[in-house]
Design an enzyme around this catalytic site. Structure first.
Site, PDB file in Angstrom:
ATOM      1  N   ASN A   1       5.188 -15.766  47.905  1.00  0.00           N
ATOM      2  CA  ASN A   1       4.503 -14.509  48.204  1.00  0.00           C
ATOM      3  C   ASN A   1       4.343 -14.435  49.722  1.00  0.00           C
ATOM      4  O   ASN A   1       4.681 -15.372  50.455  1.00  0.00           O
ATOM      5  CB  ASN A   1       3.145 -14.450  47.474  1.00  0.00           C
ATOM      6  CG  ASN A   1       2.521 -13.067  47.524  1.00  0.00           C
ATOM      7  OD1 ASN A   1       3.194 -12.056  47.288  1.00  0.00           O
ATOM      8  ND2 ASN A   1       1.247 -12.991  47.852  1.00  0.00           N
ATOM      9  N   LYS A   2       3.806 -13.342  50.209  1.00  0.00           N
ATOM     10  CA  LYS A   2       3.646 -13.082  51.650  1.00  0.00           C
ATOM     11  C   LYS A   2       3.105 -14.312  52.376  1.00  0.00           C
ATOM     12  O   LYS A   2       2.203 -14.988  51.883  1.00  0.00           O
ATOM     13  CB  LYS A   2       2.698 -11.897  51.827  1.00  0.00           C
ATOM     14  CG  LYS A   2       2.376 -11.501  53.252  1.00  0.00           C
ATOM     15  CD  LYS A   2       3.583 -11.242  54.119  1.00  0.00           C
ATOM     16  CE  LYS A   2       4.482 -10.154  53.562  1.00  0.00           C
ATOM     17  NZ  LYS A   2       5.821 -10.153  54.210  1.00  0.00           N
TER      18      LYS A   2
ATOM     19  N   ASP B   1       6.327 -12.447  44.994  1.00  0.00           N
ATOM     20  CA  ASP B   1       7.684 -11.954  45.228  1.00  0.00           C
ATOM     21  C   ASP B   1       8.701 -12.652  44.334  1.00  0.00           C
ATOM     22  O   ASP B   1       9.747 -12.095  44.017  1.00  0.00           O
ATOM     23  CB  ASP B   1       8.068 -12.100  46.694  1.00  0.00           C
ATOM     24  CG  ASP B   1       7.354 -11.050  47.513  1.00  0.00           C
ATOM     25  OD1 ASP B   1       6.177 -11.253  47.848  1.00  0.00           O
ATOM     26  OD2 ASP B   1       7.955  -9.983  47.758  1.00  0.00           O
TER      27      ASP B   1
ATOM     28  N   ARG C   1       8.356  -1.600  50.414  1.00  0.00           N
ATOM     29  CA  ARG C   1       8.239  -3.052  50.298  1.00  0.00           C
ATOM     30  C   ARG C   1       7.366  -3.369  49.097  1.00  0.00           C
ATOM     31  O   ARG C   1       6.815  -2.465  48.470  1.00  0.00           O
ATOM     32  CB  ARG C   1       7.731  -3.727  51.591  1.00  0.00           C
ATOM     33  CG  ARG C   1       6.882  -2.929  52.511  1.00  0.00           C
ATOM     34  CD  ARG C   1       5.574  -2.544  51.941  1.00  0.00           C
ATOM     35  NE  ARG C   1       4.855  -3.707  51.419  1.00  0.00           N
ATOM     36  CZ  ARG C   1       3.880  -3.651  50.529  1.00  0.00           C
ATOM     37  NH1 ARG C   1       3.484  -2.481  50.017  1.00  0.00           N
ATOM     38  NH2 ARG C   1       3.282  -4.738  50.097  1.00  0.00           N
ATOM     39  N   GLY C   2       7.287  -4.672  48.787  1.00  0.00           N
ATOM     40  CA  GLY C   2       6.576  -5.085  47.578  1.00  0.00           C
ATOM     41  C   GLY C   2       7.616  -5.335  46.500  1.00  0.00           C
ATOM     42  O   GLY C   2       8.448  -4.464  46.221  1.00  0.00           O
ATOM     43  N   ALA C   3       7.556  -6.506  45.878  1.00  0.00           N
ATOM     44  CA  ALA C   3       8.632  -6.926  44.974  1.00  0.00           C
ATOM     45  C   ALA C   3       8.953  -5.888  43.890  1.00  0.00           C
ATOM     46  O   ALA C   3      10.115  -5.481  43.749  1.00  0.00           O
ATOM     47  CB  ALA C   3       8.281  -8.288  44.367  1.00  0.00           C
TER      48      ALA C   3
ATOM     49  N   GLN D   1       0.135  -5.299  56.476  1.00  0.00           N
ATOM     50  CA  GLN D   1       0.081  -4.564  55.201  1.00  0.00           C
ATOM     51  C   GLN D   1      -1.339  -4.513  54.634  1.00  0.00           C
ATOM     52  O   GLN D   1      -1.693  -3.584  53.921  1.00  0.00           O
ATOM     53  CB  GLN D   1       1.018  -5.206  54.162  1.00  0.00           C
ATOM     54  CG  GLN D   1       2.497  -5.091  54.478  1.00  0.00           C
ATOM     55  CD  GLN D   1       3.009  -6.300  55.239  1.00  0.00           C
ATOM     56  OE1 GLN D   1       2.257  -6.978  55.925  1.00  0.00           O
ATOM     57  NE2 GLN D   1       4.293  -6.554  55.135  1.00  0.00           N
TER      58      GLN D   1
ATOM     59  N   ARG E   1      17.050  -8.025  51.232  1.00  0.00           N
ATOM     60  CA  ARG E   1      15.886  -8.926  51.357  1.00  0.00           C
ATOM     61  C   ARG E   1      16.036 -10.039  50.327  1.00  0.00           C
ATOM     62  O   ARG E   1      16.138  -9.768  49.131  1.00  0.00           O
ATOM     63  CB  ARG E   1      14.578  -8.145  51.175  1.00  0.00           C
ATOM     64  CG  ARG E   1      14.445  -7.045  52.247  1.00  0.00           C
ATOM     65  CD  ARG E   1      13.013  -6.675  52.533  1.00  0.00           C
ATOM     66  NE  ARG E   1      12.227  -7.793  53.014  1.00  0.00           N
ATOM     67  CZ  ARG E   1      10.890  -7.846  52.916  1.00  0.00           C
ATOM     68  NH1 ARG E   1      10.239  -6.857  52.335  1.00  0.00           N
ATOM     69  NH2 ARG E   1      10.228  -8.889  53.384  1.00  0.00           N
TER      70      ARG E   1
END
Lengths: 356, 356
Positions: free
Chosen positions: A260-261, A250, A61-63, A209, A104
């Site tokens: 973002n998150k 993201d 995960r993570g852009a 996370q 995603r």
């Protein structure tokens, strides 16, 4: 220590950082992030379907890391395509790319990397050559990402004062990228320059996370960490305990709005309320100039069980309805600066982001 | 249904609500809230030490419920005191009261109830009579709390429109009081009046009172609930999904500053940012006129393990430092109104709260 003097291998050795992903023996080797920090399990993925599943289940995960994983996924997909003509091959490749892009929806790096891969495939002369250039391009995307992170880390570190206490959110570290990290890349660069920093890490529910990945990554390097729940950030900001906020992204729209998150918007509002600068660190591959504003960014809604359960155990009464938007949008007016590998950008973003 | 026509027993029967605490067979019978929502376990406490432990371990929690539990604790403590004179008895009683008051520092209802109990003891003529009046006073404090909640619920319900979506925080329900609830008392009263309401419930890390207690309490009555993580409230507020916020309080200073569960300040700032009214519901026993502002309210720091662990399981690397302030302070300027059993109060609080 000057990280630009080290090879990738030396760098990861010195920094005691597990590689998020790497190409090895014709497979994508992936650190399964759902098992951290308790276990370090590596997955060996030999097909694009396995890569798609790993992305969907957030094993990676993570852009920026998603962009690299999708590129390798497409390179793997290309290897399994049987086609009579180049046109047929490219058609099938486009379908594989669509499948990977759909895993995603919020992070733009997925479609950014896949578009770049398809473009390279289209100019290759024949099928074996397409397969070869796709793998090379994936490796290039990976190398460029590490380099972009190191660069933006160095640029952003000027914004971090010696002795600063920094609030971050989620994990925008080496685990969220091909290496070094975006928000944590800035913190890492400041630390390498000898600045004494202290990082407040919100746990980042529902998937933790912050607690599992960021606290782990920073403590591996000896950077002082204080873990908090997401609901405590406002308290510490209001009491003057935080000097600046640095988060990843993201997707960034042309006007500087940032997806973002979930919880990032909250931190931005709280930082503004306390007069604390709020920085977003991201490579330019996260900027989506096609979108005029954050309102157009699709927000992924994940399974309610991520909220109603924890580690397989129900934390709420059976049958309770839960919402689970994985991201939120922070309007540009809350963002002090966006740190990219091509420079630190401030308002007016709509004018300055396209110039990068 | 008009709740004022029902006896307490009818009320708890109709509402399918377990009683938070009650005096039975010379013991304090307490619903162990750490076991909810999965198990309904009752504790039978026969000594003040057992009551103090139950409070410390948060088997009973919520400012008004803590006041009632402490009062019964002191009544139990009085029974075990052996003294030759009334003076000696009152000295020993004061020491028991101090021990009970020290269990949790932020909620003022503890010391409010204990001060009231000591005052009653001082005017009784002899030791047996002190023991008797202390028990009667504890029962009176319990009954008054239920009545205050019903009254403030009715007063506050005027602020809730038909069809409203309400955000709350933590548990300010019948489980946090002797019955009916403060913030949830307002919601309950609106619901009883036939208003269709929908409640967004943040899980409330670290101890999950939202997910475990509020979601359970509301769903027992059929009130629609959406569970969210604490980090999602800002997202839903910014999208216009929330019509008002209603929370409880652990201590209210003379100027209207409110100490409440960590995360409350964050919600207040976010509500103001989105132009959404932010209400605090609390009986006047929660108002501490001795404090000029919220800066003087002591904030309880609890064990870091509550943050580094989730439902008993470690979520962060071993040895990670964690902060765990259990409360924060919301400055009065963010609070649209404070709903008490004696009326709905608005700015200037410093002038109007003392008049109640």
């Amino acid at each position: 220590m000057r990280c630009e003097l080290l090879s990738d291998e030396e760098f990861f050795c010195v920094h005691k950082i597990m590689k998020t992903l790497e190409w090895k023996d014709n497979r994508l080797r992936l650190l399964d992030q759902t098992q951290l920090p308790h276990e370090e399990v590596y997955l060996e993925l030999g097909s694009y379907q396995e890569v798609a599943s790993a992305i969907r289940e957030m094993r990676v995960r993570g852009a920026p890391a998603l962009g690299v994983a999708a590129a390798y996924g497409l390179a793997l997909g290309a290897r399994s395509i049987k086609a009579a003509s180049k046109e047929d091959f490219l058609d099938q490749l486009a379908r594989v790319a669509d499948e990977l892009a759909a895993t995603r929806p919020t992070a733009v790096n997925l479609s950014w990397a896949l578009t770049r891969m398809k473009r390279i495939a289209a100019v290759a002369s024949n099928i074996p050559s397409i397969k070869a250039v796709l793998l090379k391009e994936a490796q290039l995307i990976e190398a460029e990402d590490v380099e972009a992170n190191r660069r933006l880390g160095r640029l952003g570190s000027d914004l971090v004062e010696d002795g600063a206490t920094i609030l971050t959110h989620c994990n925008a570290g080496s685990l969220a990228t091909a290496g070094y990290g975006t928000a944590l890349g800035v913190i890492r660069a400041a630390w390498e320059q000898g600045k004494r920093v202290h990082v407040f890490v919100p746990e980042t529910r529902p998937l933790l996370q912050g607690a599992r990945l960021t606290a782990w990554e920073l403590s591996q390097e000896g950077i002082p960490v204080t873990l908090i729940t997401d609901s405590m950030a406002g308290h510490f900001l209001s009491r003057g305990a935080i000097d600046c906020v640095i988060v990843g992204a993201d997707r960034i729209a042309r006007n500087g709005d940032v997806a973002n998150k979930i919880g990032t918007y909250t931190q931005a509002v709280l930082a503004a309320e306390s007069g604390v600068p709020f920085y977003v660190a991201a490579p330019t591959s996260t900027v989506d100039l096609a979108l005029a504003s954050g309102e157009e960014i699709p927000i992924e809604e994940r399974r309610p069980e991520e909220v109603t359960h924890f580690a397989g155990r129900a934390i709420a009464p059976n049958g309770i309805k839960a919402a689970n938007p994985a991201f939120d949008v922070t309007p540009h007016q809350y963002i002090t600066a966006i740190i990219t590998e091509k420079g630190v950008v401030r308002e007016p973003y709509a004018e300055r982001l396209p110039k990068l």
